[in-house]
Design a protein around this motif. Structure first.
Motif, PDB file in Angstrom:
ATOM      1  N   ARG A 160       0.831  -1.207   0.000  1.00 31.27           N
ATOM      2  CA  ARG A 160       0.000   0.000   0.000  1.00 31.27           C
ATOM      3  C   ARG A 160       0.866   1.258   0.000  1.00 31.27           C
ATOM      4  NH1 ARG A 160      -5.300  -0.418   0.529  1.00 31.27           N
ATOM      5  NH2 ARG A 160      -6.136  -2.445   1.075  1.00 31.27           N
ATOM      6  N   TYR A 163       2.341   1.906  -3.522  1.00 35.92           N
ATOM      7  CA  TYR A 163       1.330   2.437  -4.442  1.00 35.92           C
ATOM      8  C   TYR A 163       0.925   3.859  -4.054  1.00 35.92           C
ATOM      9  CZ  TYR A 163       0.817  -1.771  -7.178  1.00 35.92           C
ATOM     10  OH  TYR A 163       1.056  -2.815  -8.037  1.00 35.92           O
ATOM     11  N   LYS A 164       0.888   4.136  -2.780  1.00 35.28           N
ATOM     12  CA  LYS A 164       0.585   5.497  -2.319  1.00 35.28           C
ATOM     13  C   LYS A 164       1.676   6.465  -2.806  1.00 35.28           C
ATOM     14  CE  LYS A 164      -0.772   8.009   1.857  1.00 35.28           C
ATOM     15  NZ  LYS A 164       0.199   9.041   2.124  1.00 35.28           N
ATOM     16  N   CYS A 189      -4.827  -0.275   5.879  1.00 31.44           N
ATOM     17  CA  CYS A 189      -3.486   0.178   5.505  1.00 31.44           C
ATOM     18  C   CYS A 189      -2.439  -0.086   6.577  1.00 31.44           C
ATOM     19  CB  CYS A 189      -3.512   1.673   5.201  1.00 31.44           C
ATOM     20  SG  CYS A 189      -4.520   2.100   3.770  1.00 31.44           S
TER      21      CYS A 189
END
Length: 194
Positions: A160, A163-164, A189
């Motif tokens: 996560r 990708y964030k 998350c």
């Protein structure tokens, strides 16, 4: 633990021990040994050769485990590659990692490629990579990509988090709340990855 799970663990343990006897002393030896052992035993979600080109995998083996044949993975080399509709996504992740590497060893380039391949699977990143726990992933991120890892100061789940970082680099902010601590999806998350 089922008999099959026990057999896979024993197989992975044997391959891991065989690799570590010949480990070259590079900081990434243990992480790559875990990935290779898990993959050789049929675990993890990495494609053939850990997602590397076969020649790069051979170089990785020569660098980290001199004298061990790269054929340790031949029995499992037929797993499906990344689908073509995700190649751009994988390339973006790879570029993010490469621009953030520590630049201390050629091993970081292989690690970036393997992590980008692991991100294409559906489980927690440490599991998809074939690592044995999340701590191992955190350590390799700090060793190979220290500035990037330092930005994960709230211990967000690694996939996560990566990708964030991609979204933020494109100016895309998709969070539902002004800060993570007040978000209804906080548990998705952050938190344990068992």
């Amino acid at each position: 633990m089922s008999t099959l799970a026990r057999d896979l663990t024993l197989d992975a343990d044997r391959v891991y021990a065989r690799l570590m006897v010949r480990a070259a002393g590079d900081g990434n030896d243990r992480a790559f040994a875990s990935m290779i052992a898990t993959r050789a035993a049929g675990g993890g979600a990495l494609p053939a050769w850990l997602g590397l080109e076969v020649t790069d995998f051979h170089h990785l083996m020569a660098h980290h485990f001199p004298g061990i044949s790269p054929d340790v993975l031949t029995a499992m080399d037929g797993q499906s590659p990344v689908t073509s509709n995700r190649l751009d996504e994988r390339e973006e992740l790879l570029q993010l990692l490469l621009t953030q590497r520590a630049e201390r060893t050629p091993s970081e380039v292989w690690m970036a490629q393997v992590i980008a391949a692991g991100c294409m699977a559906n489980d927690h990143l440490w599991q998809d990579l074939g690592l044995w726990d999340r701590k191992e992933l955190t350590e390799l991120m700090r060793r190979n990509f220290p500035e990037l890892a330092a930005r994960n100061d709230k211990d967000m789940k690694w996939k996560r988090f990566l990708y964030k970082q991609l979204c933020e680099s494109e100016g895309i902010y998709v969070c539902r709340a002004p800060s993570c601590s007040v978000c209804a999806d906080y548990h998705v998350c952050f938190g344990p990855e068992e």
